[in-house]
Design an enzyme around this catalytic site. Sequence first.
Site, short mmCIF file in Angstrom:
data_model
loop_
_atom_site.label_atom_id
_atom_site.label_comp_id
_atom_site.label_asym_id
_atom_site.label_seq_id
_atom_site.Cartn_x
_atom_site.Cartn_y
_atom_site.Cartn_z
N GLY A 92 0.81 -1.21 0.00
CA GLY A 92 0.00 0.00 0.00
C GLY A 92 0.84 1.26 0.00
CB SER A 104 -3.63 -13.45 -2.77
OG SER A 104 -2.67 -14.45 -2.49
CE1 TYR A 136 -4.56 -13.55 2.38
CE2 TYR A 136 -3.69 -15.29 0.97
CZ TYR A 136 -3.77 -13.95 1.31
OH TYR A 136 -3.09 -13.01 0.58
#
Length: 304
Positions: free
Chosen positions: A28, A146, A172
Amino acid sequence: MSRNWTEQHVPGQHGRVAIVTGANTGLGFETARMLAARGAAVVLVVRDVEKGRQAAARIDGDVSVQALDLTSLDSVRAAAEDLRAAHPRIDLLINNAGVMYTPRRTTMDGFELQFGTNHLGHFALTGLLLDRMLPVPGSRVVTVSSTGHRINAAIHFDDLQWERSYSRTGAYGQAKLANLMFTYELQRRLAPHGSTVAVAAHPGLSNTELARHTPAALRVPVTLLAPLLTQDACMGALPTVRAATDPGVLGGQYYGPGDRGEIRGYPKLVTSSPDSLDRVTQQRLWTVSEQLTGVTFPLTPTLR
C-alpha cells in the site's frame, strides 16, 4: 509498449484523487508513493493514524491520512463519511489492506477476521464511496487479491465465518477468492454506467509484513527461501499500480507478476481460477455481502 511495465510507465495523475487502504506500509505504501510521485492527491487510509502520518512524511507530494479500521463496519461508515465530505470526486479507490493466515479471530461485527477484513470491509467501503466515482471519467476500483485464491479456496456459504472448524489457509483462500468475485460482479454492474471500472491485481510473492502470521511450521522454510522466491514491495505493487493507471486496462481484468507461476516479475494481464468465474456464486456472494454489511450499491443488479 515495453514488455517490462515499470514505475516509469505510470502516466501523469495530476488532478486525480486516489484512496489507498493499508497505505502505511508494504504494498500500500509503495502504491501510494508511486501515485503521489505522478501528481495524484493520495489519501493513506490506515488503522493506525500515527503510523499513517509517519508514512505520509516519507512520501513527496499531496498526501493526507484517514483513519479506518476494516474490522469495524462503524469505522468503515465513519471513514466513508469523512472521505465523502473531503472529496466530492474520487478517481481511484484501491482496496489493498488485508490480513493473511491469522489465528481464528473475529472482527468487531463477528465476522471471521480474514473474510471480514479482506472482503466485507472493502465491499462496504466501495459501496459507500461509489457515488463519488460514478460521474468521474476514467475512475477505477482496484481490489488486491492473491494467488492464494487458488489454494484450498471456496466460498463456504454454509459456514462463511468458519465457526464449525477453522483453516488459516482455507479462510485466506476464501477471502481472496471473494475479492475476485466481487471485482467481476462489480464490473458487470458498473458496465451500463460507462465510466467507472473494476479491476483486480495480485502482488505475487512479495516480502512484506503481510506474512507475519505464517504458521510456525512454515516460518523457517519461508524465511530461508524468501530471498530466492519473493520480490520487494515496490515490484509487488506494480500490478496494482498498472491496474489503476495503465490507459489500456479494461474493466474486469486481473493483473499480476509476469514470470512463471506469477510469483515475481513485471506486471501483465493474468487469469484467475475457474471457480472465481462462477457467475452464480458471484451473485450469491454479492447478495450475502449486502446482507452482512447492510450496504447496498447505487447500481442495477445483474441478471442471471
